[in-house]
Design an enzyme around this catalytic site. Structure first.
Site, PDB file in Angstrom:
ATOM      1  N   GLU A 111       8.977  -4.202  10.841  1.00 31.29           N
ATOM      2  CA  GLU A 111       9.378  -2.889  10.310  1.00 31.29           C
ATOM      3  C   GLU A 111       9.744  -1.929  11.443  1.00 31.29           C
ATOM      4  O   GLU A 111       9.019  -1.823  12.442  1.00 31.29           O
ATOM      5  CB  GLU A 111       8.243  -2.280   9.462  1.00 31.29           C
ATOM      6  CG  GLU A 111       8.608  -0.886   8.931  1.00 31.29           C
ATOM      7  CD  GLU A 111       7.683  -0.351   7.843  1.00 31.29           C
ATOM      8  OE1 GLU A 111       6.742  -1.065   7.446  1.00 31.29           O
ATOM      9  OE2 GLU A 111       7.919   0.790   7.403  1.00 31.29           O
ATOM     10  N   ASP A 158       0.843  -1.208   0.000  1.00 35.29           N
ATOM     11  CA  ASP A 158       0.000   0.000   0.000  1.00 35.29           C
ATOM     12  C   ASP A 158       0.878   1.258   0.000  1.00 35.29           C
ATOM     13  O   ASP A 158       0.373   2.374  -0.105  1.00 35.29           O
ATOM     14  CB  ASP A 158      -1.004  -0.013   1.157  1.00 35.29           C
ATOM     15  CG  ASP A 158      -0.346  -0.003   2.525  1.00 35.29           C
ATOM     16  OD1 ASP A 158       0.894  -0.080   2.604  1.00 35.29           O
ATOM     17  OD2 ASP A 158      -1.089   0.084   3.533  1.00 35.29           O
ATOM     18  N   SER A 159       2.201   1.065   0.079  1.00 34.99           N
ATOM     19  CA  SER A 159       3.126   2.197  -0.093  1.00 34.99           C
ATOM     20  C   SER A 159       2.933   2.834  -1.467  1.00 34.99           C
ATOM     21  O   SER A 159       3.378   3.957  -1.694  1.00 34.99           O
ATOM     22  CB  SER A 159       4.577   1.733   0.072  1.00 34.99           C
ATOM     23  OG  SER A 159       4.831   0.575  -0.703  1.00 34.99           O
TER      24      SER A 159
HETATM   25  O1  KIV Z   1       3.486  -1.132   1.753  1.00 37.46           O
HETATM   26  C1  KIV Z   1       4.655  -1.521   1.791  1.00 37.46           C
HETATM   27  O2  KIV Z   1       5.457  -1.261   0.896  1.00 37.46           O
HETATM   28  C2  KIV Z   1       5.065  -2.304   2.945  1.00 37.46           C
HETATM   29  C3  KIV Z   1       6.510  -2.635   3.059  1.00 37.46           C
HETATM   30  C4  KIV Z   1       7.241  -1.444   3.505  1.00 37.46           C
HETATM   31  C5  KIV Z   1       6.750  -3.798   3.937  1.00 37.46           C
HETATM   32  O3  KIV Z   1       4.277  -2.632   3.768  1.00 37.46           O
END
Ligand code: KIV
Length: 301
Positions: free
Chosen positions: A198, A60-61
């Site tokens: 994380e 979701d990043s």
């Molecule tokens: O959304 C994302 O990219 C993540 C990673 C940072 C693990 O959750």
């Protein structure tokens, strides 16, 4: 239907090279590091898969690095499905994990299961990721019962940005460490096949990794995890922000793209593009006919 009629989802990759939950588990057992990255579209997912990573997270990043939002909260199920489908079409070997966006599993476990089913059924994801510890135990059990593999996510969970008062390293006090270890053991017992750790101190991640049977994948959690994941756009300098301490830049896609676009603009403005080699021409006969017709037209005028 007999077994001989089953066709694998992807005919082009030999089954032996496709990454599975078992092969990730084997890597942990054998002490071989698991390599993971995010990807959000066909082109980058192809490159990442062809480079041989173990799993690709459609994170979701993407809300931040692809859509330009300030945090991950606004991205919707439909948007995540669109990107997961594009990634799925590109990937032959890596496991594709879809990140469940904020709001898609927090309201009720039933809704969470229904949304996870959409990722598997409509987008071809092989697993989903959910953020949170103790509060997700029932959801993880229900997803596992529904045959949907779940990756958990503990520590700095970006969907909790407001509760955490920003993106802060977690697990710094003894109580917080105990809670993290308890959460990790609980999500494993509930059926999660892996966990992302994380933004937690190296010493804490090391202890959690050792306590778990399932693979622990770190991001900002030090070198002792069973594997590492980074956001692709951070790795290649395409995220328009100062990198977090845990990011290492392996390339400069921003410089590459800027240079190419500047060069193209200069060539168009200077009439250097397109050149002879980038142009099509009429065949001899068609050109002669055209010139004849134009000559006749001129005489009549
Ligand atoms: O959304 C994302 O990219 C993540 C990673 C940072 C693990 O959750």
């Amino acid at each position: 239907m007999s077994l001989t009629h089953f066709r694998s989802a992807d005919q082009s990759a030999p089954a032996s090279r496709r990454v599975t939950i078992q092969s990730l588990q084997d890597k942990k057992t054998q002490g071989r590091p698991i390599v993971a990255l995010t990807a959000y579209d066909y082109a980058t997912a192809r490159l990442v898969d062809e480079a041989g990573v173990d799993f690709i997270l459609v994170g979701d990043s993407l809300a931040m690095v692809v859509m330009g939002y300030e945090n991950t909260l606004p991205v919707t199920m439909d948007e995540m499905l669109l990107h997961t489908r594009a990634v799925r079409r590109a990937v032959k070997q890596a496991m594709v994990v879809a990140d469940m966006p904020f709001g898609s599993y927090q309201v009720s476990n039933g809704e969470g299961v229904a949304n996870a089913v959409r990722f598997v059924k409509q987008a071809g994801a092989q697993a989903v990721k959910v953020e949170g510890g103790a509060s997700r135990i029932d959801l993880i059990k229900r997803l596992t019962d529904a045959e949907i593999p779940v990756m958990a996510h503990l520590g700095l969970t970006p969907q909790s940005v407001h509760r955490m008062s920003g993106y802060r390293v977690q697990g710094k006090s003894v109580t917080a460490i105990h809670n993290l270890v308890k959460d990790a053991l609980a999500i494993e017992a509930a059926g999660a096949f892996a966990v992302v750790l994380e933004g937690i101190p190296t010493e804490v991640a090391q202890r959690i990794t050792a306590a778990l049977h399932i693979p622990a994948i770190g991001i900002g959690a030090g070198p002792h995890c069973d594997g590492q994941i980074l956001v692709l756009h951070d790795l290649i300098n395409l995220s328009f922000s100062a990198p977090a301490k845990f990011v290492r830049r392996y390339g400069d896609a921003a410089a590459l793209i800027t240079d190419a676009v500047n060069h193209y603009r200069d060539d168009v403005e200077g009439r250097q593009f397109p050149g002879e080699e980038e142009s099509y021409h009429l065949g001899k006969d068609a050109l002669a006919a055209l010139l004849r017709e134009e000559g006749t037209a001129r005489l009549k005028a």
